[in-house]
Design an enzyme around this catalytic site. Structure first.
Site, PDB file in Angstrom:
ATOM      1  N   PRO A  11      18.202  -5.375 -95.286  1.00  0.00           N
ATOM      2  CA  PRO A  11      17.908  -4.197 -96.116  1.00  0.00           C
ATOM      3  C   PRO A  11      17.028  -3.195 -95.384  1.00  0.00           C
ATOM      4  CG  PRO A  11      17.171  -6.246 -97.189  1.00  0.00           C
ATOM      5  CD  PRO A  11      17.667  -6.618 -95.841  1.00  0.00           C
ATOM      6  N   ASP A  54      -2.399 -21.264 -36.814  1.00  0.00           N
ATOM      7  CA  ASP A  54      -3.655 -21.283 -36.066  1.00  0.00           C
ATOM      8  C   ASP A  54      -4.865 -21.562 -36.952  1.00  0.00           C
ATOM      9  OD1 ASP A  54      -2.897 -17.870 -35.290  1.00  0.00           O
ATOM     10  OD2 ASP A  54      -3.743 -18.698 -37.128  1.00  0.00           O
ATOM     11  N   LYS A  76      -7.732 -23.157 -31.708  1.00  0.00           N
ATOM     12  CA  LYS A  76      -8.682 -23.819 -30.824  1.00  0.00           C
ATOM     13  C   LYS A  76      -9.254 -25.046 -31.534  1.00  0.00           C
ATOM     14  CE  LYS A  76     -12.217 -22.169 -27.674  1.00  0.00           C
ATOM     15  NZ  LYS A  76     -12.885 -20.929 -27.294  1.00  0.00           N
ATOM     16  N   THR A  89      -4.674  -8.677 -46.035  1.00  0.00           N
ATOM     17  CA  THR A  89      -5.590  -8.732 -44.905  1.00  0.00           C
ATOM     18  C   THR A  89      -7.007  -9.074 -45.392  1.00  0.00           C
ATOM     19  OG1 THR A  89      -6.296  -7.578 -42.916  1.00  0.00           O
ATOM     20  CG2 THR A  89      -6.116  -6.250 -44.915  1.00  0.00           C
ATOM     21  N   MET A 122     -14.074  -9.884 -36.719  1.00  0.00           N
ATOM     22  CA  MET A 122     -14.460 -10.566 -35.468  1.00  0.00           C
ATOM     23  C   MET A 122     -15.766 -10.009 -34.897  1.00  0.00           C
ATOM     24  SD  MET A 122     -10.660 -10.439 -33.724  1.00  0.00           S
ATOM     25  CE  MET A 122     -10.361  -8.724 -34.121  1.00  0.00           C
TER      26      MET A 122
HETATM   27  N1  SAH Z   1      -4.812 -10.901 -39.249  1.00  0.00           N
HETATM   28  C1  SAH Z   1      -6.058 -11.198 -39.891  1.00  0.00           C
HETATM   29  C2  SAH Z   1      -7.255 -10.932 -39.002  1.00  0.00           C
HETATM   30  C3  SAH Z   1      -7.340 -11.821 -37.825  1.00  0.00           C
HETATM   31  S1  SAH Z   1      -8.755 -11.486 -36.843  1.00  0.00           S
HETATM   32  C4  SAH Z   1      -6.161 -10.393 -41.192  1.00  0.00           C
HETATM   33  O1  SAH Z   1      -5.347  -9.513 -41.434  1.00  0.00           O
HETATM   34  O2  SAH Z   1      -7.054 -10.706 -41.982  1.00  0.00           O
HETATM   35  C5  SAH Z   1      -9.855 -12.739 -37.378  1.00  0.00           C
HETATM   36  C6  SAH Z   1     -10.986 -12.147 -38.180  1.00  0.00           C
HETATM   37  O3  SAH Z   1     -10.562 -11.888 -39.499  1.00  0.00           O
HETATM   38  C7  SAH Z   1     -12.171 -13.059 -38.342  1.00  0.00           C
HETATM   39  O4  SAH Z   1     -13.008 -13.023 -37.211  1.00  0.00           O
HETATM   40  C8  SAH Z   1     -12.846 -12.472 -39.543  1.00  0.00           C
HETATM   41  O5  SAH Z   1     -13.572 -11.339 -39.190  1.00  0.00           O
HETATM   42  C9  SAH Z   1     -11.665 -12.007 -40.373  1.00  0.00           C
HETATM   43  N2  SAH Z   1     -11.318 -12.976 -41.429  1.00  0.00           N
HETATM   44  C10 SAH Z   1     -10.152 -13.638 -41.568  1.00  0.00           C
HETATM   45  N3  SAH Z   1     -10.177 -14.406 -42.670  1.00  0.00           N
HETATM   46  C11 SAH Z   1     -11.364 -14.218 -43.255  1.00  0.00           C
HETATM   47  C12 SAH Z   1     -11.997 -14.712 -44.441  1.00  0.00           C
HETATM   48  N4  SAH Z   1     -11.365 -15.594 -45.238  1.00  0.00           N
HETATM   49  N5  SAH Z   1     -13.240 -14.285 -44.739  1.00  0.00           N
HETATM   50  C13 SAH Z   1     -13.870 -13.408 -43.940  1.00  0.00           C
HETATM   51  N6  SAH Z   1     -13.321 -12.898 -42.830  1.00  0.00           N
HETATM   52  C14 SAH Z   1     -12.096 -13.288 -42.479  1.00  0.00           C
END
Ligand code: SAH
Length: 483
Positions: free
Chosen positions: A43, A250, A272, A333, A385
């Site tokens: 309805p 890595d 490493k 990132t 880094m």
């Molecule tokens: N490709 C990666 C960066 C690699 S260079 C990206 O896009 O995030 C590696 C650096 O990334 C580290 O020395 C640190 O400065 C940063 N990084 C990666 N993971 C991180 C996290 N969980 N917390 C803080 N810094 C981080």
């Protein structure tokens, strides 16, 4: 099995839907997807059904239900939410031998509706036989999250080549193998990633040339795994990780993330290890090429995004120069993931209109940076880094004119259960690094927005980590079951 599952071809079939409220609207949405010839009897109508009735080929009878309404129908739905009316609809349908569903009333129904994941033409229907509808819905949500949105497009794509494949590859067994390889291979992936034109070309190549050769070619996906919390993986990353024969990863890749890799994939660690020499980039490239040339599906798993300080570009070039198919899967990132986890907005109308990601390691990062350009108080700087150079970074910025009291936040192990957010001032950066013994991956965020780090308590962000682990196990089970 109390209810037998079937998929019904309803296109153009007469379906009666009794009811004009929200319950009926839900059913009507589904029935329209199936292209049924629906007549709504009620309805009054809710706004949504009014709109649907006005726009589409849906019949509407503005009145109460009569038992003769069911005559000639393939299916009948009672969705009035009034028990007596639903019962009379149900009895009328049953008297004419027509299958009926009364919404939420199993006692008045010949069939029940499943929870549906719709990737038409792929459709997944789930039912608990009425025993635990919420559990069925729960399962649907899980399946919903692991099926790629473009799965339907993939099925349609495959369908459009069915005739061609049948005409070229004789023998049912061979054809089955062809399709098995296809759905797991790079052409299907291209369709799922929205590269349908190139997928069509490749598919023609596969069919017309020797598809067994193609099968041997191997493939590498360079996958960004985000900053650490598996919840930040993309659907596409998950898909590649679940299909991988071998994963090359890595140091930044946590065990939590590795849990999502297909269980029987080989794992090659190229980071490493304490006390051991790490693999050079050339050695890593060599491993990727060798594994792909064995015909394997290789996942190169990287922290964050592969194209942000990740050397993904170099790996891509090497693989391409060897003629190996490469896919790049973006990841969150570190700057973006850590900023969110620490409650620091990278840009903000009152603080910063620019954000710059800087490589803060020795060598190129530090020497080639444009320090006077970086020393700008309307921009946010994120140093990757940079921990071991914190002193140099801060003093160069101060020397180039950035206020020594500019807020700074160091974010260590961002998005992970052991995340630490350390707020401070530019002038104290080196001291902060020294006193807090930073050993995990860490970012230095410099700029006015870094002051947000001391406002919010975002230190304990990873409460979801344990739950995520369970999802990882669940996904592996789904993969083992061949879903
Ligand atoms: N490709 C990666 C960066 C690699 S260079 C990206 O896009 O995030 C590696 C650096 O990334 C580290 O020395 C640190 O400065 C940063 N990084 C990666 N993971 C991180 C996290 N969980 N917390 C803080 N810094 C981080």
């Amino acid at each position: 099995m109390d209810h037998f599952p079937i998929f019904l071809a309803l296109k153009g079939q007469k379906v009666i839907l009794v009811g004009g409220g929200d319950l009926a609207a839900r059913k009507l949405r589904l029935l329209r997807k199936a292209d049924a010839a629906v007549t709504v009897i009620a309805p009054t109508l809710c706004d949504e059904i009014k709109e649907l009735v006005a726009g589409a080929h849906i019949g509407y009878e503005e009145r109460k239900f009569h038992s003769s309404d069911v005559v000639g129908a393939s299916l009948v739905f009672a969705a009035t939410d009034i028990e007596a009316v639903d019962a009379s609809v149900s009895h009328a349908a049953q008297a004419h031998g027509i299958k009926v569903n009364a919404v939420d009333r199993p006692d008045l129904s010949d069939f029940i509706m499943p929870a549906i994941v719709d990737r038409s033409p792929m459709v997944v229907a789930i039912s608990s036989g009425g025993a635990a509808p919420i559990l069925a819905r729960n399962l649907r949500e899980k399946i919903e999250s692991i099926l790629p949105p473009a799965l339907g497009r993939l099925a349609t794509f495959a369908d459009s080549f069915r005739g061609a494949v049948k005409g070229t590859i004789s023998g049912g067994n061979e054809r089955r193998k062809f399709w098995e390889d296809f759905f797991d291979g790079p052409v299907a992936e291209a369709v799922l990633s929205g590269r349908e034109v190139s997928a069509r070309e490749k598919m023609l190549g596969l069919i017309n040339l020797n598809w067994k050769e193609e099968r041997k070619a191997g493939h590498v996906a360079i996958v960004g795994a985000g900053p650490g919390d598996p919840d930040l993986l993309t659907f596409r990353a998950m898909r590649f990780m679940q299909q991988a024969d071998v994963v090359v990863y890595d140091r930044l890749i946590s065990d939590d993330i590795l849990d999502y890799v297909r269980r029987d994939a080989d794992r090659i660690y190229v980071g490493k290890a304490p006390g051991k020499h790490s693999k050079t980039q050339d050695e890593i490239n060599e491993i990727l090429v060798q594994q792909a040339q064995k015909g394997l599906r290789v996942v190169r798993l990287k922290g964050g995004d592969p194209f942000v300080f990740g050397r993904g570009g170099e790996e891509m070039e090497v693989l391409q120069s060897e003629g190996i198919d490469v896919d790049i899967v973006p990841g969150i990132t570190a700057a973006v993931g850590c900023a969110a986890a620490a409650g620091v907005p990278l840009t903000h109308r009152d603080h910063a209109s620019m954000v710059t990601f800087v490589a803060g390691q020795n060598g190129d990062g530090i020497t080639q940076a444009d320090w006077s350009g970086l020393a700008n108080n309307r921009q946010t700087l994120v140093f990757y880094m940079g921990i071991s150079n914190a002193d140099q970074i801060a003093s160069k910025l101060i020397r180039h004119g950035l206020d020594r009291n500019t807020p700074v936040a160091i974010i260590e192990n961002g998005t992970r259960p052991n995340q630490r957010v350390l707020p401070g001032k530019l002038l104290d950066t080196a001291h902060m690094v020294e006193t807090h013994n930073i050993t995990g991956p860490a970012l230095i965020v410099i700029g006015s927005v870094a002051s947000f780090a001391s406002k919010a308590d975002f230190q304990q962000i990873a409460a979801g980590a344990i739950e995520n682990k369970n999802v990882a196990l669940y996904l592996n089970e789904v993969a083992v079951a061949g879903l």
